[in-house]
Motif scaffolding. Sequence first.
Motif, short mmCIF file in Angstrom:
data_model
loop_
_atom_site.label_atom_id
_atom_site.label_comp_id
_atom_site.label_asym_id
_atom_site.label_seq_id
_atom_site.Cartn_x
_atom_site.Cartn_y
_atom_site.Cartn_z
N THR A 84 -0.86 -8.45 -2.08
CA THR A 84 0.34 -8.09 -2.19
C THR A 84 -0.73 -5.99 -2.30
N HIS A 85 -0.21 -4.88 -2.20
CA HIS A 85 -0.31 -3.77 -1.50
C HIS A 85 -1.65 -3.34 -3.38
N ASN A 86 -0.89 -4.39 -3.97
CA ASN A 86 -1.41 -2.99 -5.32
C ASN A 86 -2.72 -4.66 -6.07
N GLU A 87 -2.76 -5.48 -4.95
CA GLU A 87 -4.31 -6.26 -5.42
C GLU A 87 -5.46 -6.04 -4.99
N LEU A 88 -5.11 -4.84 -3.41
CA LEU A 88 -6.41 -3.95 -2.98
C LEU A 88 -7.46 -3.25 -3.61
N THR A 89 -8.56 -2.76 -3.46
CA THR A 89 -8.90 -2.42 -3.97
C THR A 89 -8.24 -0.33 -3.90
N LYS A 90 -8.75 0.16 -3.98
CA LYS A 90 -7.68 1.38 -4.22
C LYS A 90 -8.12 2.24 -2.80
N ASP A 91 -9.19 1.73 -2.39
CA ASP A 91 -9.74 2.61 -0.48
C ASP A 91 -8.87 1.44 0.03
N GLY A 92 -8.46 0.29 -0.24
CA GLY A 92 -7.13 -0.79 0.60
C GLY A 92 -6.21 0.03 0.18
N GLN A 93 -5.65 -0.17 -0.96
CA GLN A 93 -4.60 0.67 -0.53
C GLN A 93 -4.40 2.20 -0.52
N LYS A 94 -5.75 2.47 0.10
CA LYS A 94 -5.39 4.09 0.84
C LYS A 94 -5.02 3.60 2.61
N HIS A 95 -5.89 2.61 3.04
CA HIS A 95 -5.41 2.60 4.11
C HIS A 95 -4.22 1.34 4.52
N ASP A 96 -3.22 1.50 3.53
CA ASP A 96 -2.05 0.54 3.47
C ASP A 96 -0.71 0.97 3.20
N LYS A 97 -0.40 2.90 4.34
CA LYS A 97 0.44 3.13 3.64
C LYS A 97 1.70 2.44 4.23
N LYS A 138 2.11 -0.06 2.53
CA LYS A 138 2.71 -1.00 1.60
C LYS A 138 3.07 -2.69 1.77
N ASP A 139 2.72 -2.59 2.57
CA ASP A 139 2.81 -4.90 2.55
C ASP A 139 1.53 -4.98 2.42
N GLY A 140 0.34 -5.04 1.91
CA GLY A 140 -0.52 -5.48 1.43
C GLY A 140 -1.17 -6.11 2.86
N CYS A 141 -1.18 -5.92 3.99
CA CYS A 141 -1.88 -5.33 5.41
C CYS A 141 -2.73 -4.61 5.29
N LEU A 142 -4.38 -4.20 6.15
CA LEU A 142 -4.64 -3.01 6.09
C LEU A 142 -4.08 -2.70 7.72
N GLU A 143 -4.34 -1.12 8.04
CA GLU A 143 -4.09 -0.85 9.14
C GLU A 143 -5.47 -1.04 10.20
N ARG A 144 -4.88 -0.28 11.37
CA ARG A 144 -5.82 -0.12 12.69
C ARG A 144 -6.76 0.40 12.44
N ALA A 155 -13.44 -12.98 6.27
CA ALA A 155 -14.90 -12.20 6.24
C ALA A 155 -14.85 -11.88 4.62
N ARG A 156 -15.39 -11.73 3.78
CA ARG A 156 -14.81 -11.73 3.01
C ARG A 156 -15.47 -9.74 2.63
N THR A 157 -14.01 -8.82 2.28
CA THR A 157 -14.45 -8.08 2.55
C THR A 157 -14.02 -7.60 0.60
N PRO A 158 -14.49 -6.28 -0.11
CA PRO A 158 -14.41 -5.58 -1.69
C PRO A 158 -12.54 -6.21 -1.59
N SER A 159 -11.35 -5.60 -0.67
CA SER A 159 -10.03 -5.88 -0.75
C SER A 159 -9.47 -7.92 -0.96
N GLY A 160 -10.14 -8.69 -0.12
CA GLY A 160 -9.92 -10.22 0.34
C GLY A 160 -10.69 -10.32 1.39
N TRP A 161 -9.88 -11.28 1.76
CA TRP A 161 -10.69 -12.27 2.45
C TRP A 161 -9.88 -11.58 4.27
#
Length: 242
Positions: A192-205, A207-213, A227-233
């Motif tokens: 979910t959005h709240n489970e992403l890192t703070k930085d990841g959350q900035k790239h999920d405007k 708030k659906d838990g997905c990272l933007e292009r 790929a394992r990244t700070p926010s997840g796989w």
Amino acid sequence: MNIIEKTYKWNGKLSNRKSTNRIILHHAESKSCTADDIHSWHLANGWAGIGYHFFVRKDGTIYRGRPENVIGSHAKGSNSDSIGICFEGSYMTETMGQTQINAGRELVAYLKKKYGISKVQKHKDVCSTNCPGTNFPFDAIVNGTVATAPAPAATKPSQSTSSNSRPTGTYEVTASDLSVRTGPGTNYRRKTHNELTKDGQKHDKDKDGCLERGTRVTVYEWKNGWARTPSGWLSGDYLRKV
Ligand SMILES: [Zn+2]
């Protein structure tokens, strides 16, 4: 081609379909959703459960919906002799990626051959709707050629063919909305959005838990094309080394 088998709890009895003359294509009208999401939406409609026979995700995975031999619930007035396929995404506004096109094309070709049929329609060909959307790549999916695929087996989610040998480091997201998962595969749940890192959350405007292009991510490790990244796989299919 892999079809991921699913067990659903049906609300009521399903009826066998007597004939199969055509395939009808749909979009989910949702940027990111799972077969289970659709099942619960369709239950909420008062239906027996997921109304489509197949669900094709953006990452190319194909899920079983309603059993193939029963009457679906996807195109009013046209369910009795058709198989319904739904594509994740909202194609009034989005553009479909090649991975999903290829999976859809393979599935359509497989079903045409299996039933000896050639008729494929859009939902809007038979009902008053804009489904599957003006951007839906109907011709690429229906008329594109595919290498003959062996019959699908009931298996666990397939592992990407990409190896573990891609370099670690900085990558850029190439999908419009890329799911972040708790492990390396689509069988792991989406964060979910709240489970992403703070930085990841900035790239999920949205708030659906997905990272933007265009989001830049640091990859620490590769596993089966994930790929394992700070926010997840993340699926490596949508990552470009920068
Ligand atoms: Zn539809």
